[in-house]
Design a protein around this motif. Sequence first.
Motif, PDB file in Angstrom:
ATOM      1  N   PRO A  12      32.423 -39.825   9.764  1.00 56.85           N
ATOM      2  CA  PRO A  12      33.503 -40.448  10.535  1.00 56.85           C
ATOM      3  C   PRO A  12      34.772 -40.528   9.700  1.00 56.85           C
ATOM      4  N   GLN A  13      35.910 -40.212  10.318  1.00 60.86           N
ATOM      5  CA  GLN A  13      37.152 -40.158   9.563  1.00 60.86           C
ATOM      6  C   GLN A  13      37.579 -41.521   9.027  1.00 60.86           C
ATOM      7  N   ASP A  14      37.292 -42.587   9.763  1.00 59.16           N
ATOM      8  CA  ASP A  14      37.746 -43.902   9.314  1.00 59.16           C
ATOM      9  C   ASP A  14      36.994 -44.389   8.087  1.00 59.16           C
ATOM     10  N   ALA A  15      35.814 -43.795   7.798  1.00 63.03           N
ATOM     11  CA  ALA A  15      35.054 -44.184   6.611  1.00 63.03           C
ATOM     12  C   ALA A  15      35.280 -43.255   5.436  1.00 63.03           C
ATOM     13  N   LYS A  16      35.850 -42.079   5.694  1.00 55.81           N
ATOM     14  CA  LYS A  16      35.880 -41.025   4.679  1.00 55.81           C
ATOM     15  C   LYS A  16      36.782 -41.351   3.503  1.00 55.81           C
ATOM     16  N   PHE A  17      37.865 -42.092   3.727  1.00 50.36           N
ATOM     17  CA  PHE A  17      38.832 -42.306   2.656  1.00 50.36           C
ATOM     18  C   PHE A  17      38.729 -43.693   2.029  1.00 50.36           C
ATOM     19  N   ARG A  18      37.649 -44.402   2.247  1.00 51.01           N
ATOM     20  CA  ARG A  18      37.487 -45.716   1.645  1.00 51.01           C
ATOM     21  C   ARG A  18      36.777 -45.596   0.302  1.00 51.01           C
ATOM     22  N   PRO A  19      37.421 -45.993  -0.796  1.00 54.97           N
ATOM     23  CA  PRO A  19      36.820 -45.828  -2.126  1.00 54.97           C
ATOM     24  C   PRO A  19      35.459 -46.490  -2.258  1.00 54.97           C
ATOM     25  N   GLU A  20      35.252 -47.616  -1.577  1.00 52.89           N
ATOM     26  CA  GLU A  20      33.969 -48.314  -1.702  1.00 52.89           C
ATOM     27  C   GLU A  20      32.803 -47.507  -1.146  1.00 52.89           C
ATOM     28  N   ASN A  21      33.106 -46.469  -0.357  1.00 47.68           N
ATOM     29  CA  ASN A  21      32.054 -45.624   0.205  1.00 47.68           C
ATOM     30  C   ASN A  21      31.755 -44.397  -0.650  1.00 47.68           C
ATOM     31  N   GLY A  22      32.410 -44.294  -1.804  1.00 52.47           N
ATOM     32  CA  GLY A  22      32.317 -43.086  -2.608  1.00 52.47           C
ATOM     33  C   GLY A  22      30.908 -42.705  -3.006  1.00 52.47           C
ATOM     34  N   GLN A  23      30.128 -43.666  -3.499  1.00 49.90           N
ATOM     35  CA  GLN A  23      28.770 -43.354  -3.944  1.00 49.90           C
ATOM     36  C   GLN A  23      27.874 -42.968  -2.780  1.00 49.90           C
TER      37      GLN A  23
END
Length: 531
Positions: free
Chosen positions: A252-263
């Motif tokens: 999902p695009q809204d989750a792709k650029f959130r740093p906390e989701n990196g791992q």
Amino acid sequence: MSSLPQRIILADGWTRRAIAFAAGAAGALALPPFDFAPAMAIPLTTAVWLIDGAAAQGGRFGFAPIRTAAAAGWWLGFGYFLASLWWLGAAMLVEADQFAWAIPLAVIGLPAALAFFPAFGFALSRLLWSSGSLRIFALAAGLGASEWLRGHILTGFPWNDVGMALAQAGPIGQAAALVGLNGLDLFAIVIFAAPATIVDRRPGERFLSNAAAWSAALLLFALSAYGALRLARGETEYVEGVKLRLMQPNLPQDAKFRPENGQDILRHYLALSDRATGPERTGVSDVTHLIWPESAFPYILSREPQALSAIAHALQGKVLITGAARIESDGGGKRGKIFNSIEVLQGGRILAFYDKMHLVPFGEYLPLEALLRPLGVSHLVPGTWDQGQGPRTLAAPGLPTMAPLVCYEAVFPGEATARDKEGKRPQLLLNVTNDGWFGKTPGPYQHFAQARLRAIEEGLPLVRVANTGISAIVDPYGRTVDSLPLGEEGLIDGGLPKAIAEPLFARHGTIVFPLLWALVLAAAMTGRWRR
């Protein structure tokens, strides 16, 4: 039917504007995902009759007929771009709290601005107009010039040219190997405007003397025959020893650029990349090259040693080609430049990179920033992106030399490739993209169609990896070998098609369109002389 042209020619006021707008909107049916090529005849035959009526509406002499023709061109163009580009508004809903206000600018403002190009094309056509059937060449000269200008002014926006109707029309699209997209524009205008001269024959003009109709029919036959013969003779051969794996994560695009989701994103990529797809592909160990889409990480990969170590451990020495943000330090402790890039990795090391050259206006950079930034206008993609140097080639172990194309860069004909220092052209088009901004709309289908056309123009295979689709392997004739549909997670395992001999457009693209346009102009002037 004989009364229809007269009604359009004599229409005035808002009736005339509505006819032009509706005809332009109908032309969007000729584009992906609908691909009903005959629909392009609606705006182009209507265009002939609207310009015929410009003299009656604006007077026979002076500037008035040109102004009237330009107005009709603007309304037709507005309908066409509104119907074919409305999906741009979907990008504003990804972060609706920040950008929902810009939906009218994207959905209405951009089509209104782009409509000035066909307005110019209609005005130029009116200057070249004649009363006989050869007036369709005047339309081709005027509108064809405006399409070329649209692809070049202010870095260009060659999206949904009228020639895309032919590009998607089966074997006819193979003509792009000879003339490119702008040549297809001229062919499309002549072919789809010709019915106007048949339906509305002028007094004393016999069908057998209709030079425009016969020219269009012969052109259509020649393009079909050439394309069918080219495809019949063109066999797909593969590069030995290359086993590709394309990964489409469908994040999902809204989750792709959130740093906390990196791992979590990296774990998802690695798990999907190692998934078994059959007895011969039990995981990443059975491939030679793994390719991930544009903007794969919400961080700077080169500055995340843990991520690099995890990739090296999971890929067991395999080559990874991925989209990633890249930072270039200035050595003075400042941020330095940030690029939207493609990086080649092996064993946890970044071996090569390419920085995106064609940035998306209002997406990755803000035109007229000094003026618009104080007004609260910003671009959509987080961060401040810098322009890379290109086009150029990119090398990866075990692969032929690549022509890297990040997202939007795949829509520019004649600018997809560059020769290396030895003067050799690349053997592969690599397009990584993220069309997740636009959801399940016509946008991703249109983008894929334009990237596929580059393969035909250049005679090179295309490997395309998209976050949400459409990912595909395409041979140098533009035939899709394998693909993943829009909005699905998955993998493509396949070989790499070989490049073919350099087509005419790839060798002489800079002069092909001017020569064709000069021929069209000569035909238009012949019509004026005969009058």
